[in-house]
Design a protein around this motif. Structure first.
Motif, PDB file in Angstrom:
ATOM      1  N   SER A 414       0.858  -1.190   0.000  1.00 33.77           N
ATOM      2  CA  SER A 414       0.000   0.000   0.000  1.00 33.77           C
ATOM      3  C   SER A 414       0.894   1.240   0.000  1.00 33.77           C
ATOM      4  N   ILE A 415       0.656   2.158  -0.913  1.00 35.82           N
ATOM      5  CA  ILE A 415       1.562   3.286  -1.100  1.00 35.82           C
ATOM      6  C   ILE A 415       1.000   4.556  -0.480  1.00 35.82           C
ATOM      7  N   HIS A 416       1.879   5.528  -0.292  1.00 35.64           N
ATOM      8  CA  HIS A 416       1.489   6.861   0.160  1.00 35.64           C
ATOM      9  C   HIS A 416       0.928   7.633  -1.040  1.00 35.64           C
ATOM     10  N   PRO A 417      -0.105   8.455  -0.837  1.00 41.50           N
ATOM     11  CA  PRO A 417      -0.651   9.222  -1.971  1.00 41.50           C
ATOM     12  C   PRO A 417       0.377  10.055  -2.717  1.00 41.50           C
ATOM     13  N   LEU A 418       1.458  10.484  -2.019  1.00 37.58           N
ATOM     14  CA  LEU A 418       2.493  11.255  -2.707  1.00 37.58           C
ATOM     15  C   LEU A 418       3.229  10.445  -3.769  1.00 37.58           C
ATOM     16  N   ASP A 419       3.078   9.117  -3.708  1.00 38.79           N
ATOM     17  CA  ASP A 419       3.786   8.245  -4.649  1.00 38.79           C
ATOM     18  C   ASP A 419       2.909   7.777  -5.804  1.00 38.79           C
ATOM     19  N   ILE A 420       1.739   8.355  -5.946  1.00 37.99           N
ATOM     20  CA  ILE A 420       0.822   7.901  -7.001  1.00 37.99           C
ATOM     21  C   ILE A 420       1.466   7.989  -8.379  1.00 37.99           C
ATOM     22  N   GLU A 421       2.111   9.111  -8.671  1.00 39.74           N
ATOM     23  CA  GLU A 421       2.703   9.290 -10.004  1.00 39.74           C
ATOM     24  C   GLU A 421       3.788   8.259 -10.275  1.00 39.74           C
ATOM     25  N   GLU A 422       4.670   8.052  -9.302  1.00 43.22           N
ATOM     26  CA  GLU A 422       5.774   7.101  -9.510  1.00 43.22           C
ATOM     27  C   GLU A 422       5.250   5.672  -9.598  1.00 43.22           C
ATOM     28  N   ALA A 423       4.310   5.315  -8.730  1.00 44.56           N
ATOM     29  CA  ALA A 423       3.758   3.966  -8.770  1.00 44.56           C
ATOM     30  C   ALA A 423       3.043   3.709 -10.092  1.00 44.56           C
ATOM     31  N   SER A 424       2.423   4.753 -10.638  1.00 47.47           N
ATOM     32  CA  SER A 424       1.733   4.603 -11.924  1.00 47.47           C
ATOM     33  C   SER A 424       2.700   4.191 -13.028  1.00 47.47           C
ATOM     34  N   LYS A 425       3.913   4.729 -12.987  1.00 48.81           N
ATOM     35  CA  LYS A 425       4.905   4.391 -14.012  1.00 48.81           C
ATOM     36  C   LYS A 425       5.246   2.909 -13.972  1.00 48.81           C
ATOM     37  N   TRP A 426       5.245   2.348 -12.772  1.00 54.46           N
ATOM     38  CA  TRP A 426       5.645   0.955 -12.609  1.00 54.46           C
ATOM     39  C   TRP A 426       4.499  -0.019 -12.896  1.00 54.46           C
ATOM     40  N   LEU A 427       3.277   0.332 -12.499  1.00 52.58           N
ATOM     41  CA  LEU A 427       2.210  -0.666 -12.456  1.00 52.58           C
ATOM     42  C   LEU A 427       1.057  -0.440 -13.424  1.00 52.58           C
ATOM     43  N   THR A 428       0.768   0.817 -13.780  1.00 58.79           N
ATOM     44  CA  THR A 428      -0.359   1.073 -14.674  1.00 58.79           C
ATOM     45  C   THR A 428      -0.226   0.368 -16.023  1.00 58.79           C
ATOM     46  N   PRO A 429       0.974   0.268 -16.625  1.00 61.55           N
ATOM     47  CA  PRO A 429       1.074  -0.460 -17.912  1.00 61.55           C
ATOM     48  C   PRO A 429       0.614  -1.905 -17.836  1.00 61.55           C
ATOM     49  N   ILE A 434      -4.150   2.288  -9.617  1.00 63.33           N
ATOM     50  CA  ILE A 434      -3.443   2.891  -8.491  1.00 63.33           C
ATOM     51  C   ILE A 434      -4.357   3.048  -7.277  1.00 63.33           C
ATOM     52  N   GLU A 435      -5.640   3.324  -7.501  1.00 64.45           N
ATOM     53  CA  GLU A 435      -6.544   3.430  -6.357  1.00 64.45           C
ATOM     54  C   GLU A 435      -6.655   2.101  -5.616  1.00 64.45           C
ATOM     55  N   PHE A 436      -6.460   0.989  -6.348  1.00 60.12           N
ATOM     56  CA  PHE A 436      -6.427  -0.335  -5.731  1.00 60.12           C
ATOM     57  C   PHE A 436      -5.182  -0.470  -4.857  1.00 60.12           C
ATOM     58  N   LEU A 437      -4.067   0.046  -5.362  1.00 67.64           N
ATOM     59  CA  LEU A 437      -2.807  -0.026  -4.621  1.00 67.64           C
ATOM     60  C   LEU A 437      -2.864   0.800  -3.332  1.00 67.64           C
ATOM     61  N   LEU A 438      -3.585   1.908  -3.371  1.00 68.28           N
ATOM     62  CA  LEU A 438      -3.730   2.744  -2.177  1.00 68.28           C
ATOM     63  C   LEU A 438      -4.469   2.019  -1.060  1.00 68.28           C
TER      64      LEU A 438
END
Length: 466
Positions: A414-429, A434-438
């Protein structure tokens, strides 16, 4: 429908939507003859009689409290291809035919066997979320390509380290050193394998940097700038027997020898340097001096780690500069051994990694950041595994980008909201929302990167032992 070689939407039979969930693994029997294993990453339900913002008879009926008809209701899920099943898992290159059959796996089946096919050496960790018998395979060859564990507070990073990563490394005959920054996440669980910082003799150059930090670098704005005072101090720390002296004798001996060196300096700053030295020595505390007077050298630490197979360095109560200095001393020793063409067969598990390699390192953090990069580069060839645990991925709460690029396997909790952009680069493809990851529960992680034999992140969990 709407299928490509890597994704497809599947319409489920009536009632099967109650048994189908996001992250379920499926088997696609492509009409071209291939069998493809995939993962469901998105669901959609549509009822033509119910559309928000539009007036329809079904909407009016529902408005009066009636139950709308399900005759025009359909559920579908988006599947992401993991790979084509063969002698080994391969990338699927053919379009998934729209009329292909799709099956979910029963609990007594184990789709993990398809992921491990063709691997020369395989180990297993945790289990696929929701299926405790589906142990997740690991491509052992990529363990020395380094690991990053990312989750916000309470996400289960230390639990993953204690119950999954350390047992995996021990199973594969890696000895492990854990740098326990807070002294609470590992030391209480491995008391017989724990040492404190005051036992450790740090490298003389590292001790010099630590004491310089405590003396505010003699009030000199940039301690990396070459000047006579800092050079004389470092020379004294390298060449004298200061570890055998008491605190007052140390200060007297240091002052005497540095004064002698400065007296030979014809610079107009010599007198100013002497005044800075005297003021800094008055500010230096005996407790700070004692912190660098340990007797157990880096080679002894490594030897003890190999003897016990697991060694925890408890860093509780120490100031950040001392913690970094201890790490730096051990890291330098390992670097020297690898540069001497020696295989070290060791893993360094570094908790609170942004303390060592932050987004913008300063002071001793510049040194620890650089040496972590060096250890990563050398470790791939000499059996050194670096594992970094962090609450954040990037930016102010994360790890330095140059270090992060060396982490070829990742566990995302589970990530911090500040990391949404970075996590998106890794997992959205890969279809992970990302809302699931939160909202991931503690102890659940997406396993991604080189150690994962699947070319796509897998949602894993694990059992707590002991």
């Amino acid at each position: 429908s709407d299928s490509t070689e890597s994704t497809a939407r599947v319409i489920v039979f009536e009632g099967k939507e109650k048994e189908t969930s996001v992250e379920d693994l499926v088997l696609i029997k492509n009409m071209g003859g291939e069998e493809i294993i995939g993962v469901i990453r998105e669901g959609l339900g549509i009822n033509e009689a119910l559309k928000a913002g539009e007036y329809r008879p079904g909407v009016a009926y529902t408005k009066k409290g009636g139950v709308p008809s399900s005759s025009r209701e359909v559920f579908d899920f988006k599947i992401f291809s993991i790979g084509k099943i063969g002698d080994r898992l391969e990338q699927n290159l053919k379009v998934i035919a729209p009329r292909s059959e799709v099956y979910t796996f029963d609990r007594d089946e184990n789709p993990m066997k398809y992921l491990s096919k063709g691997l020369e050496e395989v180990a297993y960790i945790g289990y696929y979320a929701g299926h405790k018998t589906w142990r997740i395979p690991v491509n052992v060859a990529f363990i020395p390509y380094h690991i990053g564990v990312f989750a916000s507070t309470g996400g289960g990073k230390s639990y993953l380290a204690r119950h999954v990563l350390i047992p995996l490394l021990r199973e594969l005959k890696y000895d492990v050193i854990v740098f326990d920054w807070k002294g609470r996440d590992y030391s209480p669980y491995f008391e017989g394998n724990t040492i404190g910082l005051k036992d450790i003799a740090i490298d003389a150059s590292v001790a010099a940097d630590y004491l310089l930090d405590k003396m505010s670098f003699f009030g000199i704005s940039s301690y990396r700038d070459s000047n006579a005072l800092i050079n004389a101090f470092k020379e004294y720390m390298e060449d004298s027997e200061w570890r055998n002296l008491g605190f007052e004798d140390f200060k007297a001996d240091l002052k005497s020898k540095v004064e002698k060196v400065l007296s030979e300096d014809e610079s107009r700053y010599a007198k100013s340097y002497l005044r800075k030295l005297e003021r800094s020595l008055r500010r230096l505390k005996e407790a700070d001096f004692l912190e660098v007077c340990g007797r157990k050298e880096s080679k002894d630490i490594i030897a003890e780690a190999h003897e016990k197979h697991l060694l925890i360095i408890n860093m509780v109560k120490a100031a950040s500069p001392q913690k970094l200095s201890i790490f730096l001393s051990i890291a330098k020793y390992l670097k020297e051994r690898m540069e001497g063409d020696e295989n070290v067969n060791l893993a360094l598990l570094i908790d609170e990694a942004p303390q060592y390699a932050p987004f913008q390192p300063k002071g001793l953090q510049e040194d620890t950041t650089e040496i972590i990069k060096d250890l990563c580069a050398l470790g791939r060839s000499y059996g050194l595994v670096i594992i970094l645990l962090s609450q954040g991925i990037a930016g102010d709460i994360g790890i330095n980008a140059a270090v992060r690029r060396n982490l070829n396997t990742q566990f995302f909790g589970s990530i911090h909201p500040l990391d949404i952009e970075e996590a998106s680069k890794w997992l959205t493809p890969y279809g992970v929302k990302i809302e699931f990851l939160l909202r991931l529960p503690p102890g659940h992680f997406y396993f991604a990167g080189k150690m994962n034999p699947a070319p796509m992140p897998l949602l894993m969990s694990f059992e707590l032992k002991g």
